[in-house]
Design a protein around this motif. Structure first.
Motif, PDB file in Angstrom:
ATOM      1  N   THR A 127       0.474  -4.239  20.280  1.00  0.00           N
ATOM      2  CA  THR A 127       1.202  -2.964  20.242  1.00  0.00           C
ATOM      3  C   THR A 127       0.385  -1.826  19.626  1.00  0.00           C
ATOM      4  O   THR A 127       0.917  -0.734  19.413  1.00  0.00           O
ATOM      5  CB  THR A 127       2.526  -3.117  19.476  1.00  0.00           C
ATOM      6  N   ALA A 128      -0.882  -2.058  19.362  1.00  0.00           N
ATOM      7  CA  ALA A 128      -1.735  -1.020  18.774  1.00  0.00           C
ATOM      8  C   ALA A 128      -2.055   0.056  19.808  1.00  0.00           C
ATOM      9  O   ALA A 128      -2.233  -0.236  21.001  1.00  0.00           O
ATOM     10  CB  ALA A 128      -3.025  -1.637  18.250  1.00  0.00           C
ATOM     11  N   ALA A 129      -2.151   1.290  19.367  1.00  0.00           N
ATOM     12  CA  ALA A 129      -2.412   2.413  20.268  1.00  0.00           C
ATOM     13  C   ALA A 129      -3.730   2.253  21.017  1.00  0.00           C
ATOM     14  O   ALA A 129      -3.859   2.721  22.151  1.00  0.00           O
ATOM     15  CB  ALA A 129      -2.407   3.720  19.483  1.00  0.00           C
ATOM     16  N   ASP A 130      -4.696   1.574  20.425  1.00  0.00           N
ATOM     17  CA  ASP A 130      -6.006   1.425  21.066  1.00  0.00           C
ATOM     18  C   ASP A 130      -6.152   0.117  21.852  1.00  0.00           C
ATOM     19  O   ASP A 130      -7.234  -0.211  22.311  1.00  0.00           O
ATOM     20  CB  ASP A 130      -7.123   1.546  20.040  1.00  0.00           C
ATOM     21  N   THR A 174       4.268   8.152  31.107  1.00  0.00           N
ATOM     22  CA  THR A 174       2.838   7.864  31.092  1.00  0.00           C
ATOM     23  C   THR A 174       2.369   7.622  29.666  1.00  0.00           C
ATOM     24  O   THR A 174       2.734   8.370  28.750  1.00  0.00           O
ATOM     25  CB  THR A 174       2.040   9.035  31.712  1.00  0.00           C
ATOM     26  N   PHE A 175       1.575   6.576  29.521  1.00  0.00           N
ATOM     27  CA  PHE A 175       1.004   6.191  28.227  1.00  0.00           C
ATOM     28  C   PHE A 175      -0.516   6.189  28.323  1.00  0.00           C
ATOM     29  O   PHE A 175      -1.077   6.009  29.402  1.00  0.00           O
ATOM     30  CB  PHE A 175       1.486   4.795  27.816  1.00  0.00           C
ATOM     31  N   ALA A 176      -1.176   6.325  27.173  1.00  0.00           N
ATOM     32  CA  ALA A 176      -2.640   6.336  27.112  1.00  0.00           C
ATOM     33  C   ALA A 176      -3.232   4.932  26.996  1.00  0.00           C
ATOM     34  O   ALA A 176      -4.442   4.778  27.072  1.00  0.00           O
ATOM     35  CB  ALA A 176      -3.118   7.192  25.943  1.00  0.00           C
ATOM     36  N   SER A 177      -2.373   3.926  26.811  1.00  0.00           N
ATOM     37  CA  SER A 177      -2.878   2.560  26.675  1.00  0.00           C
ATOM     38  C   SER A 177      -1.751   1.561  26.933  1.00  0.00           C
ATOM     39  O   SER A 177      -0.575   1.909  26.856  1.00  0.00           O
ATOM     40  CB  SER A 177      -3.434   2.326  25.267  1.00  0.00           C
ATOM     41  N   GLU A 178      -2.145   0.315  27.179  1.00  0.00           N
ATOM     42  CA  GLU A 178      -1.147  -0.740  27.307  1.00  0.00           C
ATOM     43  C   GLU A 178      -0.467  -0.982  25.958  1.00  0.00           C
ATOM     44  O   GLU A 178       0.714  -1.324  25.911  1.00  0.00           O
ATOM     45  CB  GLU A 178      -1.767  -2.027  27.843  1.00  0.00           C
ATOM     46  N   GLY A 179      -1.201  -0.796  24.869  1.00  0.00           N
ATOM     47  CA  GLY A 179      -0.605  -0.958  23.549  1.00  0.00           C
ATOM     48  C   GLY A 179       0.538   0.013  23.310  1.00  0.00           C
ATOM     49  O   GLY A 179       1.582  -0.361  22.769  1.00  0.00           O
ATOM     50  N   ASP A 180       0.355   1.274  23.713  1.00  0.00           N
ATOM     51  CA  ASP A 180       1.439   2.255  23.585  1.00  0.00           C
ATOM     52  C   ASP A 180       2.629   1.844  24.443  1.00  0.00           C
ATOM     53  O   ASP A 180       3.777   1.922  24.002  1.00  0.00           O
ATOM     54  CB  ASP A 180       0.965   3.652  24.002  1.00  0.00           C
TER      55      ASP A 180
END
Length: 168
Positions: free
Chosen positions: A46-49, A119-125
């Motif tokens: 679940t981390a943003a990166d 839309t998200f910037a990553s799978e974690g987001d």
């Protein structure tokens, strides 16, 4: 719930094989995500990166008969508000959120009445946003989105959720 993330988020060092397909695309995707979560741990999952790159989360709603126009409008208002209310570490993390009502004349909408593209910037987001049923530890999913799901669920006769990474 499965409690898969009970380990506290540390990665398991042993590689895991991809799950064997069952022929049920939805079940296979959920199984793969659960195995990935188990392998890497909830904190990383679940981390943003985690797995950076654009992720599209498409949501379609069909309301129960008798759901009023006011309730449908409130659903759209609340969903749209997640663009600013869904936060982690005090900052919004949804890159964009588009919404609208069904306007296609193709006859293939399966009765869906409202649509959303998040839309998200990553799978974690995306993983943090979606939370249950994959992520069950409330420290690792968005309470604003969970509250929205609790609000809308009694109003829905059906929903479709489809996530993808453009170009894959």
């Amino acid at each position: 719930m499965t409690g898969i993330e009970a380990s506290g988020g540390e990665a398991n060092s042993s590689p895991a094989a991809a799950p064997a397909p069952t022929g049920d695309v939805d079940a296979d995707a959920a199984k793969a995500l659960r195995q990935e979560l188990s392998r890497v741990g909830v904190k990383k999952f679940t981390a943003a990166d985690y797995k950076p790159g654009k992720v599209q989360h498409i949501v379609l709603f069909r309301f129960k008969p008798g759901t009023s126009a006011k309730e449908q409008a409130e659903t759209m208002r609340r969903f749209r508000s997640l663009k600013t209310e869904a936060v982690r570490h005090g900052k919004p993390y949804i890159t964009s959120l588009e919404s609208g009502t069904q306007t296609s004349g193709e006859g293939l909408g399966r009765g869906m009445q409202q649509g959303y593209i998040v839309t998200f910037a990553s799978e974690g987001d995306r993983n943090y946003y979606v939370g249950k049923p994959i992520v069950t530890d409330p420290k690792f999913y968005d309470p604003a989105h969970e509250a929205f799901k609790n609000f809308v669920q009694p109003l829905l006769e059906g929903a479709i959720v489809f996530d993808f990474r453009p170009g894959r």
